[in-house]
Design an enzyme around this catalytic site. Structure first.
Site: not given
Length: 378
Positions: A79, A299, A154, A54, A156-157, A159
């Site tokens: 994030e 997000d 974001d 991430d 890797i939304d 995850t």
């Protein structure tokens, strides 16, 4: 500037390549699946590799955008924290270094010296140049200046779905309830003065497998909503007579029952806030409703810009219901992205505290609010 939109798409493509690499290359895949080994998950490397993947994606986006547009530096937010412990208990700040070799050395300080091949693969990917073949993008001038915007990333939304790696999740009416399909890269730009989202890119790294090579193929979507300009790679979906909603599995039974009354069919369930927002933009659902404070600026910023470009938006659920009960007229205020929540710390400063409703067609927003108007606690 036309170049800013192209740059957002380009960094999302590079990020998607890194995400795919983590699942395709054996040295990286071994580290990813080690997340499933419970108490032993740190036995083979110093840090949570999920978080490192991430952070590295987030930092490559910051690096590439900040290099191309110096006026964005200090205004690119994500994030993840970029700090990790090294083998001696010190702190390593993950970043993209001047050369691939320097980046390898930095990653080894986090992963441990035995992970040379993994560090080399990651460094090669983050230093690789990305060339877009999208001729349409080159001709678009959204009129957005980098000096006027901030960026939310974001990396890797969803995850957990990325780590789980499930590929056999059957779609329900086109919506994947979970699995790799819901793992997305989100990059959005907002007006620094007003907080309004103006540019958004959603990248789907795991859209489909190539039938010939078996490799994952991705796709991306973008939107511009600045002033009177509304441009999008998607066309507005046709409205259903009765809206169908997509929800989180954690949504409460009272909300589910109320939304059942809309007549658009039982609510669809899916993982990942970004993916559920994308489902609305694609017309797979007419609204995404979330009654809890479990999403954040990173997000929703990018999908929000795309929904605005399609004629819709994202509003705070509690605020919209208050306005309705008070007999307010005019447009319901949408989410903003430039000011933290007062009195909050850490990630909670950027939580969407009042839940949200995402929509394309305003009549669907009105129907959802009417259905939820008498739900206790809202």
């Amino acid at each position: 500037m036309a170049g800013l939109l192209q740059a957002l798409v380009a960094v999302s493509q590079k990020a998607a390549e890194v995400a795919r690499l983590c699942r395709a290359e054996e040295p990286l895949f071994r580290l990813l699946v080690a997340e499933k080994t419970g108490p032993d998950r740190n036995a083979r490397f110093l840090q949570d590799f999920k978080t490192l993947a991430d952070v590295l994606i987030q930092e490559l986006i910051k690096h590439d955008l900040g290099t191309q547009f110096p006026e964005l530096r200090g205004h690119i937010h994500g994030e993840e924290s970029s700090e990790f412990r090294d083998a001696e208990g010190g702190t390593v700040t993950v970043r993209v270094c001047a050369t691939p070799g320097d980046t390898v050395a930095l990653l080894l300080a986090v992963l441990g010296p035995e992970q040379m091949r993994a560090a080399e693969l990651l460094a090669e990917a983050v230093h690789r140049e990305v060339t877009l073949g999208d001729t349409e993008l080159a001709s678009i001038n959204p009129g957005v200046s980098p000096e006027d915007v901030g960026i939310w990333i974001d990396p890797i939304d969803s995850t957990n779905e990325f780590i789980g790696g499930r590929e056999d999740v059957a779609a329900v009416d086109g919506v994947a309830p979970g699995g790799l399909r819901s793992a997305l890269v989100l990059v959005g730009a907002f007006d620094r003065r007003t907080g309004v989202p103006v540019l958004g890119v959603i990248n789907e790294p795991f859209f489909q497998r190539d039938p010939q090579t078996g490799r994952w193929q991705g796709r991306y979507h973008w939107g511009v909503a600045h002033g009177s300009t509304r441009l999008c790679s998607l066309s507005p979906p046709a409205p259903r007579p009765c809206p169908r909603v997509v929800l989180s599995r954690a949504e409460g039974p009272a909300v589910r029952r109320a939304l059942d009354s809309l007549g658009g069919g039982p609510p669809l369930l899916a993982a990942g806030a970004g993916y559920k927002l994308l489902c609305v933009a694609l017309g797979l659902a007419d609204a995404f409703v979330l009654s809890q404070a479990t999403t954040f600026a990173w997000d929703s910023c990018a999908p929000h810009a795309i929904l605005r470009a399609l004629g819709g938006g994202v509003v705070a659920l509690e605020g919209a219901l208050r306005a309705r009960r008070e007999g307010g007229s005019g447009e319901t205020p949408e989410l903003r992205y430039h000011r933290p929540q007062p009195g909050r710390e850490g990630a909670e400063r950027w939580a969407n505290r009042e839940g949200l409703v995402a929509f394309v067609h305003p009549q669907h927003l009105r129907a959802v609010l009417a259905a939820l108007g008498d739900v206790p606690g809202l």
